[in-house]
Scaffold this motif. Structure first.
Motif, mmCIF file in Angstrom:
data_model
loop_
_atom_site.group_PDB
_atom_site.id
_atom_site.type_symbol
_atom_site.label_atom_id
_atom_site.label_comp_id
_atom_site.label_asym_id
_atom_site.label_seq_id
_atom_site.Cartn_x
_atom_site.Cartn_y
_atom_site.Cartn_z
ATOM 1 N N TYR A 38 23.743 17.239 -6.545
ATOM 2 C CA TYR A 38 23.438 15.447 -5.386
ATOM 3 C C TYR A 38 22.848 14.958 -5.984
ATOM 4 O O TYR A 38 21.301 15.840 -6.353
ATOM 5 C CB TYR A 38 23.737 15.382 -4.366
ATOM 6 N N THR A 39 22.252 13.797 -7.142
ATOM 7 C CA THR A 39 21.682 13.167 -7.353
ATOM 8 C C THR A 39 22.059 11.420 -7.214
ATOM 9 O O THR A 39 22.578 11.102 -6.595
ATOM 10 C CB THR A 39 21.462 13.070 -8.815
ATOM 11 N N LYS A 40 20.597 11.187 -7.079
ATOM 12 C CA LYS A 40 20.642 9.518 -6.900
ATOM 13 C C LYS A 40 19.707 9.165 -7.380
ATOM 14 O O LYS A 40 18.041 9.524 -7.103
ATOM 15 C CB LYS A 40 20.539 9.572 -4.962
ATOM 16 N N SER A 41 19.736 8.316 -8.244
ATOM 17 C CA SER A 41 18.572 7.972 -9.325
ATOM 18 C C SER A 41 18.725 6.168 -9.164
ATOM 19 O O SER A 41 19.361 5.448 -8.550
ATOM 20 C CB SER A 41 19.671 8.067 -10.187
ATOM 21 N N GLN A 42 17.323 5.652 -8.610
ATOM 22 C CA GLN A 42 17.093 4.113 -8.388
ATOM 23 C C GLN A 42 16.593 3.400 -9.902
ATOM 24 O O GLN A 42 15.329 4.066 -9.921
ATOM 25 C CB GLN A 42 16.278 4.172 -7.255
ATOM 26 N N MET A 43 17.433 2.298 -10.323
ATOM 27 C CA MET A 43 16.294 2.618 -11.718
ATOM 28 C C MET A 43 15.818 0.365 -11.228
ATOM 29 O O MET A 43 16.648 -0.323 -10.729
ATOM 30 C CB MET A 43 17.578 2.072 -12.477
ATOM 31 N N SER A 44 14.439 0.258 -11.807
ATOM 32 C CA SER A 44 14.167 -0.685 -11.855
ATOM 33 C C SER A 44 13.696 -1.432 -12.550
ATOM 34 O O SER A 44 12.132 -0.502 -13.321
ATOM 35 C CB SER A 44 12.839 -0.686 -10.455
ATOM 36 N N LEU A 45 14.116 -2.408 -13.506
ATOM 37 C CA LEU A 45 14.574 -2.505 -14.952
ATOM 38 C C LEU A 45 13.760 -3.660 -14.986
ATOM 39 O O LEU A 45 14.210 -4.871 -14.562
ATOM 40 C CB LEU A 45 15.431 -2.226 -15.624
ATOM 41 N N GLU A 46 13.308 -4.582 -16.030
ATOM 42 C CA GLU A 46 13.334 -5.945 -16.456
ATOM 43 C C GLU A 46 13.073 -6.143 -17.981
ATOM 44 O O GLU A 46 12.742 -4.807 -19.122
ATOM 45 C CB GLU A 46 11.175 -6.383 -16.186
ATOM 46 N N TYR A 232 16.934 -0.003 -24.637
ATOM 47 C CA TYR A 232 18.342 -0.912 -24.629
ATOM 48 C C TYR A 232 17.861 -2.463 -24.435
ATOM 49 O O TYR A 232 17.666 -2.631 -24.319
ATOM 50 C CB TYR A 232 19.425 -0.276 -24.356
ATOM 51 N N GLY A 233 15.901 -1.984 -24.747
ATOM 52 C CA GLY A 233 15.499 -3.532 -24.702
ATOM 53 C C GLY A 233 15.089 -3.840 -23.055
ATOM 54 O O GLY A 233 13.804 -4.191 -22.825
ATOM 55 N N PHE A 234 15.205 -2.136 -22.489
ATOM 56 C CA PHE A 234 14.843 -3.070 -20.797
ATOM 57 C C PHE A 234 13.629 -1.222 -20.575
ATOM 58 O O PHE A 234 13.573 -0.071 -21.116
ATOM 59 C CB PHE A 234 16.124 -2.451 -19.724
ATOM 60 N N ARG A 235 12.561 -1.971 -19.515
ATOM 61 C CA ARG A 235 11.318 -1.153 -19.431
ATOM 62 C C ARG A 235 11.595 -1.105 -17.992
ATOM 63 O O ARG A 235 11.863 -2.119 -17.500
ATOM 64 C CB ARG A 235 10.076 -1.797 -20.082
ATOM 65 N N GLY A 236 10.541 -0.226 -17.250
ATOM 66 C CA GLY A 236 10.364 0.215 -16.023
ATOM 67 C C GLY A 236 10.477 1.651 -15.589
ATOM 68 O O GLY A 236 10.103 2.418 -16.095
ATOM 69 N N THR A 237 11.518 1.475 -13.620
ATOM 70 C CA THR A 237 10.776 2.977 -13.841
ATOM 71 C C THR A 237 12.725 3.945 -13.197
ATOM 72 O O THR A 237 13.407 2.720 -12.362
ATOM 73 C CB THR A 237 10.327 2.779 -12.170
ATOM 74 N N THR A 238 12.364 4.751 -12.871
ATOM 75 C CA THR A 238 13.596 5.506 -12.971
ATOM 76 C C THR A 238 13.126 6.374 -11.665
ATOM 77 O O THR A 238 12.366 6.753 -11.851
ATOM 78 C CB THR A 238 14.657 5.760 -13.685
ATOM 79 N N ARG A 239 13.644 6.358 -10.737
ATOM 80 C CA ARG A 239 13.251 8.011 -9.625
ATOM 81 C C ARG A 239 14.646 7.947 -9.332
ATOM 82 O O ARG A 239 15.686 7.715 -8.427
ATOM 83 C CB ARG A 239 12.476 6.684 -8.568
ATOM 84 N N THR A 240 14.645 9.900 -9.094
ATOM 85 C CA THR A 240 15.727 10.678 -8.716
ATOM 86 C C THR A 240 15.394 11.465 -8.008
ATOM 87 O O THR A 240 14.558 12.000 -7.725
ATOM 88 C CB THR A 240 16.401 11.253 -9.986
#
Length: 747
Positions: A38-46, A232-240
């Motif tokens: 099971y995985t849950k990935s939350q992405m905050s991108l800009e 893809y031009g997006f920068r941010g953080t992935t939290r899984t």
């Protein structure tokens, strides 16, 4: 062709085997293990000043097979079940075959990995279906393979790990980033528990894993990781969040939702009186008729296959296991549909009129024709085995200075002082053989809080802490912080529930889809549904009070009139206008007002009726400057009396023609019939009617004709099992009340 995250496949590197004092991975050819992932990935991108956030969820059932061990390790990884939920899109192994058939065939056959056991280096990666694999690479799959190589190039747990508490090992280039620190936390004859930590400039991670010492395979893994995202031009953080558990027969399916609770309530709760808690404990041993009151259960499908079986028990008394499942279509023909899952155990139902129930959840396996098979699924046949719980009362000492613990058959209960006066942590742990009930003697009046330890790192949340503890603690379990209001007791009475080793009862069961089960008139109703929402409206003495003097016409100050009657009064009384002027050529009369919105799906009637003064065409309801005389005349006082009526072997089916005093009136409404006859179950409440077939569901008992509820044999179907039939009768002399009311003129 779809591309999946390489992280979904990288988990097999968390594997090991052991020597006498160290751990290393040396599998045998033919070894195979299956896991829930099971995985849950939350992405905050800009991007370009615009911020976005998204959450992706993954659920998989993955098989790892060792095909070769020399000259290098060859492992086949196959996702037997997959579901990925992304914003606006879901990918599932049970999708229809026309949705990217090449991808589905590739996934069905699996992906092979060649690994050097000495160095841990990934030598090669390829799909078993070479034609589709080559097509994947041509369509942009080089990035997929590159990412997977980057994530899998660490020696990880292929290195030798000292089987010694406190031993540490650095795993280089974790996830293509920085060094990961592995630390051995616990060592036993069966398992090794290790923590994994990373606190780098680019990424950070924290987790726990349990490894089998004898076989060398992973048992459980929980991890939380953060890493930068720049694509893809997006920068941010992935939290899984990542959870990996064995997929074995008898092991229920899990979910990351289990750990995503709300924050603990600061006010907590008060432990109830022991009499209320003890209701959760098994009392007398359950009989076979109570465990298996029927040979039929229900089946539903929404993303997974759910089975539900209702018991004739008020509380849980044991555990039901299902085996030898066979999926069938509407003709009873077998379907080539593989299901994986297990029962969740027996629980008390929260639905009105139901007792204990057993739930089971299964995943549909396979990538080809799965959706078509699920749509054809109408029944499942299986064998159910019942294992009763054997209760034993024990005493747990309460010591303000030190911890007290009881452990039997792998189940544990522990009470540890916190250092604050009268405050303790109460912990439960369970095993496959036994568990301690949460009904504990001596806690009445104490205040309790669900206890969650602080996260092991300041960047982790309480949800993360619960997830990590599910692996870090040997058997997980609930924990409460308890504060005694008065004197601290010397001991707590605790109750161990052992699962009997051998099945006491077994039964062949048939689970039907909702429509198929509904249309089986020979089956007793699975639940009871009542005619009125409020139980107090149904439990009345045989001779109910019938005082007309308390009745009053209301709303005269609003230049309208209404009268509220009970269903019994409405059945035996007639409200009429004796004297009033007509309005625009229309006489005034009292009409029944529409009932308030029904939230029962047409199954219930209101316990009272509203009658409003209106013109006989129903148009006008406000009147000015008139005087009116109205009268309520009743044939007598109402009483519900039990009648002689043989309910038969199927008491939920009633022949109205056999009821005393029944008159078959054309167009008779069901509500009118139910105002004169009551079908009462053992709770003392009146049952409502069910439509005869599934195609008729949606009938409103307050509007529909009684004839619409009749089966082909002319029977009425009750929403429960009655124990007696009652008839409304009029006793004594006629009663009447007259009102004279003047409505104010227009201002």
């Amino acid at each position: 062709m779809k591309l999946l995250s390489p992280a979904l496949f990288c988990s097999f590197l968390f594997l090991s085997a052991c020597g006498s004092d160290e751990v290393s991975f040396r599998p045998d050819k033919g070894d195979s293990r299956q896991y829930q992932l099971y995985t849950k990935s939350q992405m905050s991108l800009e991007a370009g000043g615009t911020r976005q956030s998204r959450t992706d969820l993954g659920s998989l059932l993955v098989t790892y097979e060792i095909e070769e061990v020399r000259p290098h390790l060859r492992m086949l990884v196959r996702a037997d079940y997959l579901q990925l939920k992304m914003p606006g899109r879901t990918i599932s192994s049970s999708d229809r075959d026309e949705s990217d058939p090449q991808f589905r065939e590739l996934m069905a056959e699996g992906i092979e990995f060649d690994i050097d056991l000495d160095s841990g280096a990934l030598l090669d990666i390829r799909g078993r279906h070479r034609e589709h694999w080559d097509a994947l690479i041509k369509e942009g799959g080089e990035r997929f393979v590159s990412e997977m190589r980057k994530q899998l190039n660490t020696p990880a747990l292929l290195e030798r790990i000292p089987a010694k508490v406190g031993a540490e090992l650095k795993l280089s280039s974790f996830q293509g980033s920085e060094d990961l620190l592995l630390r051995v936390e616990e060592v036993s004859d069966e398992e090794v528990l290790a923590s994994i930590q990373l606190d780098g400039e680019q990424a950070r991670a924290y987790g726990y894993l349990r490894l089998e010492r004898n076989s060398g395979w992973l048992r459980r893994l929980a991890m939380v990781a953060e890493q930068p995202f720049d694509e893809y031009g997006f920068r941010g953080t992935t939290r899984t969040q990542f959870l990996m558990l064995p997929a074995e027969q008898g092991v229920p399916l899990s979910s990351l939702d289990v750990y995503g609770w709300d924050e603990p309530d600061a006010e907590g709760f008060i432990f109830p009186a022991w009499e209320e808690q003890s209701a959760e404990l098994p009392a007398e041993p359950a009989s076979e008729a109570q465990v298996f009151p029927s040979d039929v259960g229900s089946i539903e499908y929404y993303e997974n296959v759910r089975l539900e079986y209702l018991h004739a028990l008020d509380k849980t008394a044991g555990h039901l296991e299902f085996r030898r499942l066979q999926a069938l279509d509407d003709q009873g023909e077998p379907l080539d549909l593989q299901l994986f899952g297990a029962t969740w155990g027996m629980t008390r139902s929260s639905r009105p009129g139901e007792g204990a129930r057993t739930m089971a959840v299964y995943l549909p396996l396979g990538w080809q024709d799965t959706q078509e098979k699920l749509e054809a699924l109408q029944q499942i046949r299986l064998q159910a085995d019942y294992f009763p719980y054997l209760p034993e009362r024990l005493e747990l000492p309460v010591d303000p200075q030190r911890s007290s613990r009881l452990e039997l058959d792998g189940a544990g209960i522990e009470l540890s002082p916190t250092g604050n006066p009268g405050e303790f942590i109460l912990s439960f742990s369970a095993s496959e053989k036994a568990f301690f009930s949460m009904a504990v003697e001596g806690l009445t009046g104490a205040q309790g809080w669900l206890h969650v330890e602080s996260p092991p790192a300041d960047w982790l949340t309480l949800d993360d802490a619960r997830l990590l503890r599910s692996v870090a603690a040997e058997s997980g379990g609930w924990r409460y912080r308890v504060k005694f209001a008065d004197d601290v007791p010397k001991v707590l009475g605790v109750h161990l529930l052992r699962r009997q080793a051998e099945a006491q009862f077994s039964r062949e069961l048939q689970f039907l889809s909702g429509e198929a089960q509904y249309d089986r008139l020979d089956l007793a109703p699975q639940a009871s549904y009542y005619l009125h929402a409020d139980p107090s409206e149904q439990i009345q003495p045989v001779a109910a009070p019938f005082d007309l003097q308390t009745l009053a016409l209301e709303d005269a100050e609003l230049n309208r009139l209404r009268l509220t009657l009970t269903t019994e009064q409405a059945a035996l009384c007639q409200l009429q206008v004796l004297d009033a002027p007509s309005e625009a050529g229309h006489a005034l009369t009292f009409l029944q007002a529409p009932a308030e919105r029904d939230y029962s799906g047409g199954l219930q009637l209101p316990a009272t009726q509203q009658w409003q003064l209106r013109t006989d065409d129903g148009v006008r309801q406000y009147f000015y400057g008139i005087e009116l005389r109205a009268q309520l005349r009743c044939s007598g006082r109402a009483s519900w009396n039990e009648v002689e009526f043989e309910l038969g072997e199927r008491p939920w089916l009633i022949d109205p023609r056999r009821l005393p005093g029944y008159v078959d009136e054309p167009g008779q409404r069901a509500a009118s019939f139910l105002s004169r006859y009551r079908f009462v179950d053992e709770s003392g409440r009146a049952l409502t009617l069910l439509p005869a077939t599934s195609q008729q569901q949606g009938l409103d008992v307050g509007i529909a004709a009684l004839s619409e509820y009749l089966t082909e044999e002319g029977l009425l179907r009750l929403a429960g099992t009655p124990v007696r039939v009652e008839q409304l009768r009029s006793d004594g002399e006629p009663l009447e009340k007259t009102w004279t009311t003047r409505l104010a003129p227009l201002p």
